[in-house]
Design an enzyme around this catalytic site. Sequence first.
Site, PDB file in Angstrom:
ATOM      1  N   GLU A 259     -26.563 -39.119  44.462  1.00 52.37           N
ATOM      2  CA  GLU A 259     -25.210 -39.311  44.977  1.00 52.37           C
ATOM      3  C   GLU A 259     -24.780 -40.763  44.791  1.00 52.37           C
ATOM      4  O   GLU A 259     -25.610 -41.658  44.642  1.00 52.37           O
ATOM      5  CB  GLU A 259     -25.121 -38.887  46.446  1.00 52.37           C
ATOM      6  N   MET A 322     -21.498 -28.901  47.147  1.00 54.40           N
ATOM      7  CA  MET A 322     -21.513 -29.382  48.531  1.00 54.40           C
ATOM      8  C   MET A 322     -20.103 -29.270  49.131  1.00 54.40           C
ATOM      9  O   MET A 322     -19.432 -30.264  49.422  1.00 54.40           O
ATOM     10  CB  MET A 322     -22.056 -30.810  48.576  1.00 54.40           C
ATOM     11  N   THR A 323     -19.694 -28.020  49.340  1.00 56.41           N
ATOM     12  CA  THR A 323     -18.328 -27.731  49.813  1.00 56.41           C
ATOM     13  C   THR A 323     -18.246 -27.828  51.332  1.00 56.41           C
ATOM     14  O   THR A 323     -18.033 -26.837  52.029  1.00 56.41           O
ATOM     15  CB  THR A 323     -17.888 -26.344  49.316  1.00 56.41           C
ATOM     16  N   TYR A 324     -18.416 -29.038  51.826  1.00 53.22           N
ATOM     17  CA  TYR A 324     -18.303 -29.315  53.252  1.00 53.22           C
ATOM     18  C   TYR A 324     -18.041 -30.803  53.439  1.00 53.22           C
ATOM     19  O   TYR A 324     -17.963 -31.542  52.451  1.00 53.22           O
ATOM     20  CB  TYR A 324     -19.562 -28.886  54.017  1.00 53.22           C
ATOM     21  N   GLU A 325     -17.863 -31.202  54.661  1.00 49.04           N
ATOM     22  CA  GLU A 325     -17.634 -32.603  55.032  1.00 49.04           C
ATOM     23  C   GLU A 325     -16.227 -33.092  54.756  1.00 49.04           C
ATOM     24  O   GLU A 325     -16.001 -34.297  54.629  1.00 49.04           O
ATOM     25  CB  GLU A 325     -18.657 -33.544  54.373  1.00 49.04           C
ATOM     26  N   TRP A 447     -26.189 -26.195  54.745  1.00 50.36           N
ATOM     27  CA  TRP A 447     -26.489 -27.553  55.208  1.00 50.36           C
ATOM     28  C   TRP A 447     -26.108 -27.566  56.696  1.00 50.36           C
ATOM     29  O   TRP A 447     -24.937 -27.477  57.014  1.00 50.36           O
ATOM     30  CB  TRP A 447     -25.690 -28.608  54.442  1.00 50.36           C
TER      31      TRP A 447
END
Length: 470
Positions: A259, A322-325, A447
């Site tokens: 990342e 990472m489809t969040y946050e 997650w």
Amino acid sequence: MIIHVVKRGESLWSISRRYGITVAQMIAANGLPNPNQLVIGQALIIPSMIRRHTVRAGESLWQIARRYGVTAAAIAQVNAISSAAPLQPGNTLLIPPRRYTVQRGESLQQIAQRFGVTVRELMQANQIQNPQAVSQGTMLVIPFPRPMIDVNAYTINKGEQGGKEVREVGRYLTYVSPFGYIMKADGGLEPIDDAPILQAAQAARVMPLMCITNFTSEDPGSRLAHTILSNTTVQNRLLTNIENTMRTKGYKGLNVDFENVYPADRELYNQFLQRAVNRLRPKGYSVSTAVAPKISSEQKGLLYEAHDYAAHGRIVDFVVLMTYEWGYRFGPPQAISPLNQIKRVLDYAVTVIPKNKIFMGFQVYARDWLLPHVQGQEAETFDMQEAIRRAVKYKAVIQYDQTAQSPFFRYWDEKGRQHEVWFEDARSAQAKFDLVKDYGLRGISYWVLGYPFPQNWVLLEGNFRIRKFR
């Protein structure tokens, strides 16, 4: 399964009576933190063979019936409508389960194969104890067929706690990814206590993936990533350490989570992934990546530019989006995993990554922000059970954002401060599962373990069959 939204004056007893099930069944299906107190707007799972279907523009009753393997007349009867009446988009129809009369000489195994379900599912749906005791003329309820998907979950807790979390939900997992082995500038790896997690994974037939990463809570890892990606000698040393660790500990694949990579290092990152695949795949290991949620190849920003969706889709075995946050703990209050934003990511992803390589990310925690929000002020993170407890304690009314497909509520605490809480419930989980089906994705990646969310696992099993490796 049916999802019921609690209305004013309803109790668990009255809801259970309405649907003809027991209070105990309701508690078990929903993991209610306080079964004696429900909140207006709270979403409850009703364990039932009946499904709900939201009519889409242009759909006919015949098309819907064909999709679910039932007759148009059966749907019309349970919904008290005419089979010839036009359908209104947005309306919800109840879909009754299929029924079948056992013929002479038929076994449950034969019936299960005919309808694309398992013997275990038939036995559960019909409360059959002895599969040999089913005789000619018996009327069976046929459960709806469920697509098979892969399910991954990351765990950040190590040691015995991490092992306990995997044991609790291992039956629902294909993969587990202990997070994570932090890379060193010389190609080494920081050790982690993952033995209990790996033991629990083996017992539950869950395939462990070794997750490597370049960042910590104190360091975004950009410089470290550049050091590794710009030096093939360091990369070869890193891959040797990875391979030795996987072989010694029993990992079956590698999950790469670089990342905050400098945009200029994008092609170097792709080359590293190809090098890893060339070395590990011939030895039976999978290679996968976790990538930031992009909506185009030209998206700017340190999180996005070096994540080349098309290259990852071509090189590795699968990709975790990472489809969040969106509802970041230091940002303003909003849905953490809003469906409208996830769809934008998926709309792009499926154009450059094969669908059978895509895992949609799904967060399983809630957040509580103080209002008015001050930039940089950290929201509190906790589990869905605690979100419901707070709604009960402060007599909040749960609302539902139709655009984000996410529940939220506000409350005033004992100090006179206002809060806003965003979380997940049965409605939002079902909406995400429907996305996985609609887009034909390989699976879901959670997650992160450690935040209890009983409704999720009940719905997951009700919607999908989970792939297991022997």
